[in-house]
Scaffold this active site. Sequence first.
Site: not given
Ligand code: EPU
Length: 319
Positions: A180, A237, A308
Amino acid sequence: MLEEADKRWLRKELGERVCFDESMRQHTYFRIGGPADAWVEPQSASELKVILEWTRKQDIPYLIIGGGSNLLVRDGGIRGLVIHLGRMAADVKWVQQGNAVTVSAGAGIPTKHICTLALKHGWQGMNFALGIPGTLGGAILMNAGTVHGCMADVIEKVTVMTPSGEKLELQRQSLNYRYRRLQLPEALSRSETASAILMAAQISLKPGNRDQIRDQARQWMRGRAKKQPSWQPSAGCFFKNPSEGQPAGRLIDEAGMKSVAVGDAQVSPQHANFIINRGRASAADVLAVAARVRGAVKDRFNIDLEAEVRIVGEEKTSA
Ligand code: EPU
């Protein structure tokens, strides 16, 4: 603070392309932020160069912003200039040679334009960025990404302008990409508030099967729409994922912080790594919620979350 003479100079050079005491609320996805002393929209590289030379001579700080999608501006606003490159967005050009497609675009172009172009032509490599808001420049500098990929995977070359107005091309091998974040060579910047400016980029994609790429796009977009509170103001995020297999969203959720609020700033009940603005949240409210979240995750898991979202500007003084 800008002096009257500074304002006169800016008005003379830029006409309607400068606004003073411009609320940053209207320029951020969060819909939060105090005023910028001056909001400036240069329309060419030569005009940008003149502005940079002037800021150096006058010792005035500047900040470049893209689409404002990953940004929290504190309530006291931003001293000096905020420079937005939206009016400079050049045409997007591409060349296909054998199994390689090279796309060249100005940094002010919305990232989604490149995604749409790739979908239209059936090029693979940009689907990961579908739904990422903001400009290409912003996406490159924060190495925006999802579980499916990040900007570092596709960048070939970037063009930057140094604070002294010199244009340089940096090839991918010389780019220091982190999770990032793209670290531009420090030697190119004058200070934290006078950095090198990303002007344009070249991206490398591959011709593929158009129908398959479109199906994948539909699937990924649907998955994202289900999980994320995209209709409420936020900066995406809020925290970086501390490591693979430990998404911040899950840690915050398990620490019991979903729906916690300070004023109108709330941890999204839908996705715990989003802080949403329910209406009239201030930056101080958002930072207070973020501090509570960080504290809860530290207590429960002994993990330090790192923002982030880029946080800029001054706190509001109660004078
Ligand atoms: N989860 C929970 N509770 C929540 C949210 C998530 O338990 O309230 C769990 C989900 O069930 C899943 C895991 O956490 O098992 C990961 O969640 P998610 O798939 O939503 O991915 P993320 O790592 O939270 C990343 C990027 C997002 C991007 C998504 C989609 C980062 C910090 N975030 O989110 O990017 O949209 O993948 O692929 O890398 C951004 O950069 O602004 C952003 C939102």
